[in-house]
Design a protein around this motif. Structure first.
Motif, mmCIF file in Angstrom:
data_model
loop_
_atom_site.group_PDB
_atom_site.id
_atom_site.type_symbol
_atom_site.label_atom_id
_atom_site.label_comp_id
_atom_site.label_asym_id
_atom_site.label_seq_id
_atom_site.Cartn_x
_atom_site.Cartn_y
_atom_site.Cartn_z
ATOM 1 N N PHE A 3 32.005 32.919 51.279
ATOM 2 C CA PHE A 3 32.963 31.878 50.919
ATOM 3 C C PHE A 3 32.834 31.487 49.449
ATOM 4 N N MET A 4 31.609 31.293 48.987
ATOM 5 C CA MET A 4 31.403 30.872 47.607
ATOM 6 C C MET A 4 31.867 31.944 46.624
ATOM 7 N N VAL A 5 31.554 33.191 46.913
ATOM 8 C CA VAL A 5 31.963 34.284 46.033
ATOM 9 C C VAL A 5 33.492 34.415 46.019
ATOM 10 N N THR A 6 34.097 34.349 47.198
ATOM 11 C CA THR A 6 35.554 34.462 47.280
ATOM 12 C C THR A 6 36.230 33.307 46.559
ATOM 13 N N LEU A 7 35.669 32.119 46.687
ATOM 14 C CA LEU A 7 36.227 30.952 46.011
ATOM 15 C C LEU A 7 36.163 31.123 44.498
ATOM 16 N N LEU A 8 35.053 31.664 44.010
ATOM 17 C CA LEU A 8 34.916 31.923 42.573
ATOM 18 C C LEU A 8 35.991 32.892 42.099
ATOM 19 N N LEU A 9 36.171 33.971 42.834
ATOM 20 C CA LEU A 9 37.167 34.964 42.441
ATOM 21 C C LEU A 9 38.570 34.367 42.476
ATOM 22 N N LYS A 10 38.839 33.517 43.440
ATOM 23 C CA LYS A 10 40.155 32.878 43.536
ATOM 24 C C LYS A 10 40.390 31.966 42.331
ATOM 25 N N VAL A 11 39.385 31.168 41.992
ATOM 26 C CA VAL A 11 39.519 30.266 40.845
ATOM 27 C C VAL A 11 39.728 31.061 39.561
ATOM 28 N N GLN A 12 38.966 32.146 39.429
ATOM 29 C CA GLN A 12 39.095 32.973 38.235
ATOM 30 C C GLN A 12 40.475 33.627 38.170
ATOM 31 N N TYR A 13 40.968 34.089 39.303
ATOM 32 C CA TYR A 13 42.295 34.707 39.335
ATOM 33 C C TYR A 13 43.364 33.683 38.944
ATOM 34 N N GLU A 14 43.264 32.481 39.497
ATOM 35 C CA GLU A 14 44.245 31.448 39.178
ATOM 36 C C GLU A 14 44.202 31.086 37.698
ATOM 37 N N LYS A 15 42.987 31.053 37.128
ATOM 38 C CA LYS A 15 42.873 30.755 35.704
ATOM 39 C C LYS A 15 43.518 31.852 34.875
ATOM 40 N N GLN A 16 43.231 33.108 35.229
ATOM 41 C CA GLN A 16 43.809 34.219 34.484
ATOM 42 C C GLN A 16 45.323 34.236 34.598
#
Length: 345
Positions: free
Chosen positions: A163-176
């Motif tokens: 969950f934590m890793v997926t959340l990080l990737l989601k936040v990074q994707y949204e930022k990009q």
């Protein structure tokens, strides 16, 4: 924890933080789970040792800035030592950790090394599974209840890490995605506007006129304006003041521009107004106001008298854009040859 979602941080540093959080908490709760389920046997001591090493390597990476080294150490420790031995001790109850280790390699290790490590991890895990099947650990006698609790503990820890890793990737994707949208808007704005005056440029004008002409009842005037004796302004007062004049004139155009019109820097000291749904009388009053304020600006700045000339033409159905440009340019030429400071309709 807030730094995990601080999108101003470099993504590699944020990935290291998420690895630290998952590694430290996962190992700590794994140690507590082993202690509760199995007591303080060899497996629990082993988990505690691994947890301590993960914590120390995290501190080393954060304190000394060697996040890459610390990341490699933690991944290698988890993938090739801790998770295989946990499986050897507790069997299928901990196999989910092996899947977690492959995911960690793919996310936290650079692609150039991730493939090699992943292949080695697969061979290592398969070997341990076969070895534990034919040569099970003699000291690891697990009751059905202990196996059940161990499976629950492993599942919860793995789900938390995923969950934590997926959340990080989601936040990074949204930022990009947000950054790309903002960059696209900036590039479009730069492509459509003049850098000095911030008015629309000729590129935008061409596209705007094409869309306007495509309307069934296109009714608009084009006004081409030229600052009289602008070269003399540059030669007398310098190009810095000349740029100031261009900027100020652009601001004057925008000040008096009707809501449905646009102002364009056509090139050099030439500007163009596109005025839909207006009349010649409206345009005369508009140009009179602009001329008066422009003269006042020059007089206030240099106590001199300068003005502008313009050519005004109404679009006729079926007219090409180039023909419209030629028409207003011809009228502007007449205004310039007739002592300037006037508008030719």
């Amino acid at each position: 924890m807030n730094r995990l979602f601080d999108t101003s941080l470099d993504v590699n540093l944020r990935q290291f933080y998420i690895l630290v959080i998952c590694g430290c908490l996962g190992n700590f709760f794994g140690f507590l789970g082993n202690a509760v389920i199995y007591g303080f046997g060899s497996g629990t001591v082993f988990c505690g040792t691994c947890a301590l090493l993960i914590i120390l390597s995290s501190f080393y990476g954060i304190h000394f800035g060697h996040t890459k080294r610390a990341s490699y150490f933690m991944i290698l420790l988890l993938t090739f030592i801790e998770f295989p031995l946990l499986y050897y001790i507790y069997h299928t109850n901990t196999i989910v950790y092996m899947v977690l280790s492959i995911s960690s390699i793919a996310i936290f290790i650079p692609a150039a090394h991730a493939v090699i490590l992943a292949v080695l991890a697969v061979f290592c895990d398969v070997f341990v599974v076969f070895f534990s099947y034919y040569h099970p650990a003699p000291w690891a006698v697990i009751t059905e209840q202990e196996g059940f609790y161990s499976t629950i503990c492993s599942l919860v820890i793995s789900l938390f890490c995923v969950f934590m890793v997926t959340l990080l990737l989601k936040v990074q994707y949204e930022k990009q995605a947000t950054d790309l949208r903002a960059m696209g808007e900036q590039l479009k704005n730069a492509a459509d506007h003049d850098a000095l005056t911030t008015l629309y440029n000729r590129r935008y004008l061409n596209g705007y006129l094409e869309q306007l002409i495509q309307q069934k009842h296109a009714d608009f005037y084009a006004v081409l304006l030229d600052l009289d004796f602008f070269k003399k302004i540059n030669d007398t007062y310098g190009h810095v003041f000349g740029d100031e004049v261009l900027v100020a004139f652009g601001q004057i155009l925008e000040k008096y521009l009707p809501d449905n019109g646009i102002a364009v820097r056509f090139g050099g000291e030439e500007f163009m107004l596109i005025l839909p749904d207006t009349t010649e009388d409206d345009i005369r009053r508009l140009l009179q106001s602009m001329r008066s304020e422009y003269k006042q600006f020059i007089k206030m700045k240099k106590n001199a008298m300068y003005s502008f000339s313009s050519g005004v033409a109404q679009y006729q159905t079926g007219m090409e854009i180039s023909a419209l440009y030629s028409l207003v340019d011809g009228k502007l030429y007449r205004a310039k040859n007739d002592n300037r400071d006037k508008d030719v309709f």
